[in-house]
Design a protein around this motif. Structure first.
Motif, mmCIF file in Angstrom:
data_model
loop_
_atom_site.group_PDB
_atom_site.id
_atom_site.type_symbol
_atom_site.label_atom_id
_atom_site.label_comp_id
_atom_site.label_asym_id
_atom_site.label_seq_id
_atom_site.Cartn_x
_atom_site.Cartn_y
_atom_site.Cartn_z
ATOM 1 N N TYR A 92 4.498 33.013 8.421
ATOM 2 C CA TYR A 92 5.224 31.980 7.691
ATOM 3 C C TYR A 92 6.722 32.116 7.915
ATOM 4 N N LEU A 93 7.256 33.341 7.785
ATOM 5 C CA LEU A 93 8.690 33.555 7.967
ATOM 6 C C LEU A 93 9.123 33.217 9.390
ATOM 7 N N ARG A 97 11.775 30.313 10.300
ATOM 8 C CA ARG A 97 12.970 30.557 11.123
ATOM 9 C C ARG A 97 13.004 29.603 12.309
ATOM 10 N N ALA A 98 11.870 29.390 12.940
ATOM 11 C CA ALA A 98 11.811 28.476 14.088
ATOM 12 C C ALA A 98 12.134 27.049 13.648
ATOM 13 N N PHE A 99 11.635 26.661 12.490
ATOM 14 C CA PHE A 99 11.910 25.318 11.984
ATOM 15 C C PHE A 99 13.407 25.129 11.767
ATOM 16 N N TYR A 100 14.042 26.066 11.066
ATOM 17 C CA TYR A 100 15.468 25.928 10.779
ATOM 18 C C TYR A 100 16.308 26.020 12.047
ATOM 19 N N ARG A 101 15.912 26.843 12.984
ATOM 20 C CA ARG A 101 16.617 26.922 14.269
ATOM 21 C C ARG A 101 16.535 25.573 14.974
ATOM 22 N N SER A 102 15.342 24.996 14.987
ATOM 23 C CA SER A 102 15.143 23.691 15.613
ATOM 24 C C SER A 102 15.943 22.614 14.886
ATOM 25 N N LEU A 103 15.939 22.663 13.575
ATOM 26 C CA LEU A 103 16.684 21.684 12.775
ATOM 27 C C LEU A 103 18.171 21.752 13.087
#
Length: 115
Positions: A92-93, A97-103
């Protein structure tokens, strides 16, 4: 009651075994398999004792078999559950992290469009 619980537990266990297990899970499953077989035998014996309503046999069963076979299975399953929780939290973490990096990359790229 014991019989239906055994069937449900077995069905859930078989479903779990069909999932993609990591190496740590496989190691715990290998350790757990013989313990679960002993616990299942003990549960079968418990069912027979309960049907006979023999209180003396039930007392002896709790003292001898329950602590010897069912409790270790519960403890090992708890270890497996702890591992699953840790693995899930880690996944999950990493996803978060990947989601926020992509965002942030999208925000940066979009902001370049306005320059």
């Amino acid at each position: 009651m014991v019989s239906s619980a055994r069937q449900e537990i077995n069905a859930l266990w078989q479903t779990y075994l069909k999932t993609a297990l990591n190496e740590e899970e496989l190691q715990l499953v290998r350790q757990l398999q013989p313990i679960l077989e002993l616990a299942d035998d003990a549960a079968e014996e418990l069912e027979t004792i309960l049907k006979s309503q023999d209180v003396q046999k039930l007392d002896g069963f709790i003292t001898a078999r329950l602590q010897k076979h069912i409790m270790p299975a519960s403890e090992k399953l708890e270890s497996l559950l702890d591992l699953l929780v840790a693995t899930t939290e880690s996944s999950y973490l990493a996803s978060e992290r990947a989601f926020y990096r992509s965002l942030w990359l999208k925000i940066v790229n979009c902001s370049r469009c306005f320059i």
